[in-house]
Every structure is written in C-alpha cells, then in structure tokens.
Motif scaffolding. Structure first.
Motif, short mmCIF file in Angstrom:
data_model
loop_
_atom_site.label_atom_id
_atom_site.label_comp_id
_atom_site.label_asym_id
_atom_site.label_seq_id
_atom_site.Cartn_x
_atom_site.Cartn_y
_atom_site.Cartn_z
N THR A 48 1.92 16.96 3.24
CA THR A 48 0.69 17.91 3.33
C THR A 48 0.02 18.06 1.95
O THR A 48 0.75 18.69 1.05
N VAL A 49 -1.15 17.90 1.87
CA VAL A 49 -2.09 18.19 0.73
C VAL A 49 -2.78 19.27 0.81
O VAL A 49 -3.73 19.13 1.64
N VAL A 50 -2.66 20.35 -0.02
CA VAL A 50 -3.59 21.59 0.07
C VAL A 50 -4.89 21.22 -1.03
O VAL A 50 -4.68 21.07 -2.14
N THR A 51 -6.12 20.98 -0.25
CA THR A 51 -7.24 20.81 -1.02
C THR A 51 -8.22 22.12 -1.24
O THR A 51 -7.85 23.22 -0.59
N GLY A 52 -9.13 22.22 -1.74
CA GLY A 52 -9.92 23.32 -2.11
C GLY A 52 -11.24 22.51 -2.82
O GLY A 52 -12.09 22.22 -2.32
N VAL A 58 -11.66 14.74 -1.91
CA VAL A 58 -10.07 14.33 -1.70
C VAL A 58 -9.65 14.01 -0.22
O VAL A 58 -8.77 13.25 -0.13
N GLU A 59 -10.07 14.62 0.50
CA GLU A 59 -9.78 14.65 2.08
C GLU A 59 -10.11 13.15 2.63
O GLU A 59 -9.21 12.47 3.11
N SER A 60 -11.20 12.69 2.02
CA SER A 60 -11.66 11.54 2.51
C SER A 60 -10.59 10.33 1.92
O SER A 60 -10.26 9.29 2.46
N PHE A 61 -10.26 10.61 0.91
CA PHE A 61 -9.22 9.56 -0.04
C PHE A 61 -8.13 9.70 0.74
O PHE A 61 -7.63 8.81 0.74
N LEU A 62 -7.49 10.76 0.99
CA LEU A 62 -6.42 10.85 1.64
C LEU A 62 -6.32 10.19 3.09
O LEU A 62 -5.16 9.57 3.37
N ALA A 63 -7.36 10.30 3.86
CA ALA A 63 -7.49 9.44 4.99
C ALA A 63 -7.35 8.11 4.89
O ALA A 63 -6.62 7.43 5.57
#
Length: 248
Positions: A48-52, A58-63
């Motif tokens: 789980t990565v907590v983003t802000g 960041v979330e696009s990269f994680l996907a």
C-alpha cells in the motif's frame, strides 16, 4: 505480510531534481519502484502506497508498475499531505486492515536498503512488542545527514527509550524501516488526541513509554535516505552495486 510506503510529502529538499520525490529516478529507476520491489522481495504479498503531493502522477505510475511487476499495489490518498507523517501511517494501516491484513512493513518512499535489512526485519515480530525499528548504531555514519536524522536512545535490551530529531543523548539512528502491528497507528491516534502534532515519532515515543517499541540493529548493512541532492548523488554512485538484484 503487507507493506506500507509513505509517499505523500512535498519533498522540498529534492525539488531542484524532481517535482515528485517518489518518482525521482536513481540510475533510471524511480524511488517508489525501488521501495515496492524491496518490500516484495522481503516477503510482502501486497504493498500500500500512501500518496498526497502529485498523487495522480504517482498513482498512475503505480498502476503501470503493478501491471509490469505482478505485485499487488494499492494506493491510499490522503486529503491533506501537509500534515505530519503519522497521518499517512494511520491511513495506510487502515487500508491494510480493509484489505484483510494486520501487521505490515512500514517504509519511507525516499529510503533504500540492502536486501538483508528488510528480510531480517520482516521476521522480527513477537508478542512482546508493538513495533520493531531498524536502527544503525553507527551514529557517525558518513551516509547519514545529522541535520535531518531521527535519533534513538535504547536500553540494554534494545528497547526504545526516546526517539526524535532533537533528543540527547542518543546511541543509534532511525533507518526508516519498521515492522508494525496495529498498535503503532493506534498510538499515533492517541498522541494526536492528547495534543501532539501527529508525527510517526509521536506514536513511537508513546509505544516506547509503554515498553512496546524495540529495535533491530542492522549490523553494518547499507542503507540511504535519499532526501537531498547530496544523498541522491551518493545513491546514483552506490545503489546499483548495493541493490544488484533490483537493477538486474
């Protein structure tokens, strides 16, 4: 076992190099990818990565990383990433619980480690503790920035007595990797309710006061907090040799 990586902050000390600290590359590999792969290699089944700050990027990269790597990755976005990092720990732990997990490795997005540190830390759990922190007894380690370090004072059994950036005396430095039970986010929430700002160290100190915070000494293993241009240059020079399995 789950892993939580805190990646919500602004990253002001790396702004000259990157608009997003988690996406800052070290020899071509973003820091957040190194963190996810390190956690998975240590035994985490899910990260789980907590983003802000720069959350969408960041979330696009994680996907994309989840697709490329096959590692299950969840993103948990905090609404106010300017708040202390303890709020990110609470958010990440809640997502772990929601997904059916309990204990978790906790890492900072800007810290990288030789494989042995996380591998050993992941196996340090026990009923006598609520959290285990990886520490380095080399308080004069040239890779550590003394102006930014979180210091630790321990007792004879390796339990934490005090932790923070301004404590004195101290006998170790916080390496930025923890094996946590739900006691840690609960302790942070208790500290906030009692008037504390809500940092991770606030919760750690609360557990230390209860005798529930212990340590694992890294015994000379390599780690680095990639928090400013100097540390980034060190990472570029040393990480491929220290993290050979991740760089192929």
């Amino acid at each position: 076992m789950d892993a939580v990586i805190i990646a919500a902050g602004y990253g002001s000390r790396l702004r000259d190099l990157s608009d997003s600290k988690p996406l800052t590359p070290v020899c071509g590999v973003p820091l957040i990818e190194l963190g996810v792969r390190q956690a998975h290699a240590a035994g985490a089944r899910r990260v789980t990565v907590v983003t802000g700050h720069e959350a969408a990027r960041v979330e696009s990269f994680l996907a994309d990383l989840a697709q490329r790597s096959g590692i299950p990755i969840l993103a948990e976005r905090v609404s106010d990433w300017s708040r202390p990092n303890g709020f990110s720990v609470i958010a990440g732990a809640a997502r772990v619980a929601q997904a059916g997990g309990r204990d978790f490795l906790l890492m900072m997005a800007d810290h990288i480690f030789s494989a042995e540190i996380l591998h050993r830390l992941a196996r340090q759990g026990g009923s006598d503790r609520g959290v285990t922190l990886a520490i380095d007894r080399r308080v004069d380690n040239p890779l550590v920035d003394p102006d930014d370090a979180t210091w630790v004072r321990t007792d004879e059994q390796g339990r934490i007595r005090a932790i923070g950036k301004t404590i004195s005396p101290y006998d170790a430095v916080d390496c930025g990797a923890f094996l946590c039970t739900p006691e840690l986010p609960e302790a942070i929430a208790e500290a906030i309710a009692a008037g504390a700002a809500g940092s991770l160290s606030d919760g750690m100190q609360r557990l230390a006061d209860k005798g529930r915070a212990t340590t694992m000494e890294i015994a000379g293993a390599w780690w680095l907090d990639v928090d400013d241009p100097r540390a980034h240059a060190l990472a570029e020079a040393q990480a491929p040799g220290q993290l050979a399995a991740l760089y192929g």
